[in-house]
Enzyme design. Structure first.
Site, PDB file in Angstrom:
ATOM      1  N   GLY A  68       0.838  -1.185   0.000  1.00  0.00           N
ATOM      2  CA  GLY A  68       0.000   0.000   0.000  1.00  0.00           C
ATOM      3  C   GLY A  68       0.875   1.237   0.000  1.00  0.00           C
ATOM      4  O   GLY A  68       2.073   1.159   0.228  1.00  0.00           O
ATOM      5  N   SER A  69       0.305   2.401  -0.256  1.00  0.00           N
ATOM      6  CA  SER A  69       1.048   3.649  -0.208  1.00  0.00           C
ATOM      7  C   SER A  69       0.072   4.799  -0.394  1.00  0.00           C
ATOM      8  O   SER A  69      -1.086   4.602  -0.787  1.00  0.00           O
ATOM      9  CB  SER A  69       2.122   3.700  -1.298  1.00  0.00           C
ATOM     10  N   ASN A  70       0.536   5.989  -0.110  1.00  0.00           N
ATOM     11  CA  ASN A  70      -0.270   7.167  -0.377  1.00  0.00           C
ATOM     12  C   ASN A  70       0.646   8.380  -0.525  1.00  0.00           C
ATOM     13  O   ASN A  70       1.845   8.305  -0.223  1.00  0.00           O
ATOM     14  CB  ASN A  70      -1.335   7.402   0.707  1.00  0.00           C
ATOM     15  N   THR A  83       2.156   5.505  -6.116  1.00  0.00           N
ATOM     16  CA  THR A  83       1.382   4.808  -5.102  1.00  0.00           C
ATOM     17  C   THR A  83       0.979   3.439  -5.617  1.00  0.00           C
ATOM     18  O   THR A  83       0.971   3.187  -6.825  1.00  0.00           O
ATOM     19  CB  THR A  83       0.108   5.595  -4.726  1.00  0.00           C
ATOM     20  N   VAL A  84       0.660   2.551  -4.699  1.00  0.00           N
ATOM     21  CA  VAL A  84       0.197   1.215  -5.058  1.00  0.00           C
ATOM     22  C   VAL A  84      -1.254   1.304  -5.514  1.00  0.00           C
ATOM     23  O   VAL A  84      -2.103   1.819  -4.800  1.00  0.00           O
ATOM     24  CB  VAL A  84       0.323   0.250  -3.867  1.00  0.00           C
TER      25      VAL A  84
END
Length: 357
Positions: free
Chosen positions: A253-255, A322-323
């Protein structure tokens, strides 16, 4: 980016060793690749050295972050590859073993034969053979980055006594020079983190049809490996494939947040990147600052082995990634022809035709 605390490290210049506050790497190459790759494209001095000599200065600041300066992109990637090898040689070497489908060769079958199953799956997905085929079509920029990084990594490997590698890979035969194709194959695995990589733990192995699967046992190539350890591979592949039920959850995940100038103290826009990647292993991020005067000046972080930082900023712009939760693969169940597991039905309506696997 500069700090007051600059570590003194050795300078390497051909065969001479001098102690300075930065590292100057030089290497003379004839422009040819150590693999079957293409010859260097038409010379662009921003990308390639006019005399074929790779040279980069590496200055490390607080925390050991490398600041790499060179006159062209290939030399900057050369310095980047050297710096990454200095800091992560064991992880990078392991990644190349995986990209070549050689984990079982060097590390044995692995728990529940996972190394054999991985090796087979990556071969079936054409990780290495696909890189060999596509290397010739790389852009000049990509060629400069991949070839330069490879040369830098190899330079560190060749000048370092294997006994001086970290304990994890000390004196190991799998820590060796690589080719640009090996590095590109590694990128193909990285590109599958959110897609095909999820099928490398049994599902691809089970593509062998019917009773033939039981006969698809690999043969050991290392005399130190007990052949009896390989007998349960197909059974383990079935268990692993059956255990995977959720192809939505990638464990990643990422942001990121972009903030306008009205919301910052300095009156300028800002970007906050927040990648949820691990701090250890092959998916860790590595920070570096690369400069080619008049052409490139970026500071950021990228996955291990990537020749250019992926989440970065320069004097004008900052960018992140991001993912994504979108799916980039679709599962299909084929209807096989009765009595022939290598032939499937293309259209089972009025007009029936067949296709061979």
């Amino acid at each position: 980016m500069q700090t007051r605390n600059t570590r003194a490290v050795r300078t390497v210049r051909s065969a001479a060793l001098v102690l300075l506050g930065s590292t100057l790497l030089t290497g003379c190459f004839d422009g040819s690749s150590s693999s079957s790759g293409s010859s260097e494209p038409e010379l662009n001095t921003n990308l390639f050295p006019a005399d074929g000599k790779l040279e980069a200065t590496i200055r490390r600041t607080t925390g050991g972050v490398p600041h790499i300066k060179a006159d062209n992109l290939k030399s900057a990637a050369f310095g980047h590859g050297y710096a990454q090898a200095q800091d992560n040689v064991c992880l990078l070497a392991e990644a190349m073993v995986k990209a070549r489908s050689e984990r079982a060769k060097y590390f044995g079958p692995g728990e529940e034969n996972i190394n054999i199953i991985n090796d087979f799956s990556y071969k079936a997905q054409r990780i290495l053979s696909g890189a060999e085929q596509e290397y010739e079509s790389l852009s000049p920029e990509s060629t400069a980055l991949i070839d330069g990084f490879t040369k830098g990594y190899n330079s560190y490997i060749e000048e370092t006594d294997p006994a001086n590698f970290p304990q994890r890979c000390q004196d190991q035969p799998w820590v060796k020079a690589i080719s640009p194709v090996d590095l590109m194959a590694h990128y193909r695995i990285v590109g599958q983190y959110a897609s095909g990589g999820q099928f490398a733990t049994g599902a691809v192995f089970l593509a062998i049809p019917g009773e033939d699967l039981a006969e698809a046992q690999p043969k050991p190539v290392m005399t130190s490996t007990d052949a009896s350890e390989f007998k349960s591979v197909s059974g383990d592949a079935r268990l692993m494939a059956a255990a995977k039920t959720d192809y939505q959850d990638m464990g990643l995940g990422s942001n990121a947040w972009g903030i306008g100038k009205d919301m910052t103290e300095q009156g300028k826009g800002a970007l906050l990147a927040n990648p949820h990647f691990p701090y250890t292993g092959h998916r860790r991020l590595y920070q570096a600052h690369l400069t080619v005067p008049g052409y490139l000046n970026i500071n950021g972080a990228g996955l291990l082995g990537t020749a250019l930082p992926l989440i970065s900023f320069n004097e004008n712009l900052a960018w992140s990634h991001t993912v994504s939760s979108s799916r980039r693969f679709t599962l299909y169940e084929l209807k096989l022809k009765n009595g022939d597991d290598l032939t499937y039905i293309v259209d089972s309506s009025n007009n029936r035709s067949t296709a061979h696997l």
